[in-house]
Design a protein around this motif. Structure first.
Motif, PDB file in Angstrom:
ATOM      1  N   THR A   1      -3.067   0.225  -3.878  1.00  0.00           N
ATOM      2  CA  THR A   1      -2.751  -1.100  -3.363  1.00  0.00           C
ATOM      3  C   THR A   1      -2.399  -2.063  -4.480  1.00  0.00           C
ATOM      4  O   THR A   1      -2.826  -1.906  -5.630  1.00  0.00           O
ATOM      5  CB  THR A   1      -3.917  -1.689  -2.547  1.00  0.00           C
TER       6      THR A   1
ATOM      7  N   ASN B   1      -2.677   5.410  -0.806  1.00  0.00           N
ATOM      8  CA  ASN B   1      -3.643   4.313  -0.673  1.00  0.00           C
ATOM      9  C   ASN B   1      -3.822   3.498  -1.947  1.00  0.00           C
ATOM     10  O   ASN B   1      -4.839   2.809  -2.108  1.00  0.00           O
ATOM     11  CB  ASN B   1      -4.993   4.802  -0.158  1.00  0.00           C
TER      12      ASN B   1
ATOM     13  N   SER C   1      -4.399  -2.298   4.786  1.00  0.00           N
ATOM     14  CA  SER C   1      -4.926  -0.974   5.093  1.00  0.00           C
ATOM     15  C   SER C   1      -3.911  -0.236   5.960  1.00  0.00           C
ATOM     16  O   SER C   1      -2.970  -0.845   6.479  1.00  0.00           O
ATOM     17  CB  SER C   1      -6.277  -1.073   5.799  1.00  0.00           C
ATOM     18  N   ARG C   2      -4.121   1.057   6.085  1.00  0.00           N
ATOM     19  CA  ARG C   2      -3.179   1.850   6.886  1.00  0.00           C
ATOM     20  C   ARG C   2      -3.914   2.874   7.714  1.00  0.00           C
ATOM     21  O   ARG C   2      -4.985   3.346   7.323  1.00  0.00           O
ATOM     22  CB  ARG C   2      -2.151   2.535   5.980  1.00  0.00           C
ATOM     23  N   ASP C   3      -3.331   3.178   8.873  1.00  0.00           N
ATOM     24  CA  ASP C   3      -3.839   4.219   9.753  1.00  0.00           C
ATOM     25  C   ASP C   3      -2.680   5.177  10.000  1.00  0.00           C
ATOM     26  O   ASP C   3      -1.849   4.934  10.875  1.00  0.00           O
ATOM     27  CB  ASP C   3      -4.343   3.617  11.063  1.00  0.00           C
TER      28      ASP C   3
ATOM     29  N   ILE D   1       0.851  -1.180   0.000  1.00  0.00           N
ATOM     30  CA  ILE D   1       0.000   0.000   0.000  1.00  0.00           C
ATOM     31  C   ILE D   1       0.888   1.232   0.000  1.00  0.00           C
ATOM     32  O   ILE D   1       1.922   1.272   0.678  1.00  0.00           O
ATOM     33  CB  ILE D   1      -0.968  -0.002   1.206  1.00  0.00           C
TER      34      ILE D   1
ATOM     35  N   THR E   1      -6.534  -8.240   2.912  1.00  0.00           N
ATOM     36  CA  THR E   1      -6.761  -6.807   2.719  1.00  0.00           C
ATOM     37  C   THR E   1      -5.716  -6.025   3.484  1.00  0.00           C
ATOM     38  O   THR E   1      -5.537  -6.235   4.695  1.00  0.00           O
ATOM     39  CB  THR E   1      -8.154  -6.388   3.200  1.00  0.00           C
TER      40      THR E   1
ATOM     41  N   VAL F   1       0.249  -0.156   9.615  1.00  0.00           N
ATOM     42  CA  VAL F   1      -0.316  -0.816   8.442  1.00  0.00           C
ATOM     43  C   VAL F   1      -0.818  -2.184   8.896  1.00  0.00           C
ATOM     44  O   VAL F   1      -0.136  -2.880   9.650  1.00  0.00           O
ATOM     45  CB  VAL F   1       0.720  -0.963   7.320  1.00  0.00           C
ATOM     46  N   TYR F   2      -2.004  -2.543   8.438  1.00  0.00           N
ATOM     47  CA  TYR F   2      -2.634  -3.796   8.838  1.00  0.00           C
ATOM     48  C   TYR F   2      -2.707  -4.765   7.666  1.00  0.00           C
ATOM     49  O   TYR F   2      -2.745  -4.354   6.503  1.00  0.00           O
ATOM     50  CB  TYR F   2      -4.044  -3.533   9.347  1.00  0.00           C
TER      51      TYR F   2
END
Length: 115
Positions: free
Chosen positions: A57, A55, A70-72, A51, A68, A78-79
């Motif tokens: 991907t 954003n 994702s990032r915060d 990612i 999946t 990053v998850y």
């Protein structure tokens, strides 16, 4: 310098789910992408997903539709949400940051998927 710490690995049955986290610290503002890799015994690390800070991907075919990323940004995290896990998903999972000064790796977290 950038430091990465992965967590969330463990033992799960086939068909189950796990969520991995990669927490960054240091000069993370210099990084433009984070990827998740898996390393099987005796093999090289394989890119699974990535990612960007915009954003965007990427998923390799083997995980598309099941994993999946994702990032915060507020948490520098990053998850990797992993669903419908298969025994082939077993391995050590690493996150890697692509940064202005180079690439940085975490220490890895082990995932074992039992049949």
């Amino acid at each position: 310098q950038v430091q990465l710490v992965e967590s969330g690995g463990g033992l799960v049955q086939a068909g189950g789910s796990l969520k991995l986290s990669c927490v960054g610290s240091g000069s993370t503002f210099t990084c433009d992408a984070i990827g998740w890799y898996r390393q099987d015994p005796g093999k090289e690390r394989e890119l699974l997903t990535m990612i960007s800070t915009r954003n965007n991907t990427f998923y390799t075919d083997s995980v598309k539709g099941r994993f999946t990323i994702s990032r915060d940004p507020a948490k520098n995290t990053v998850y990797l949400q992993m669903n419908s896990l298969k025994t082939d998903d077993t391995g050590v999972y690493y996150c890697k940051a692509r940064c202005r000064s180079g690439d940085y790796w975490g220490q890895g977290t082990r995932v074992t998927v039992s049949s």
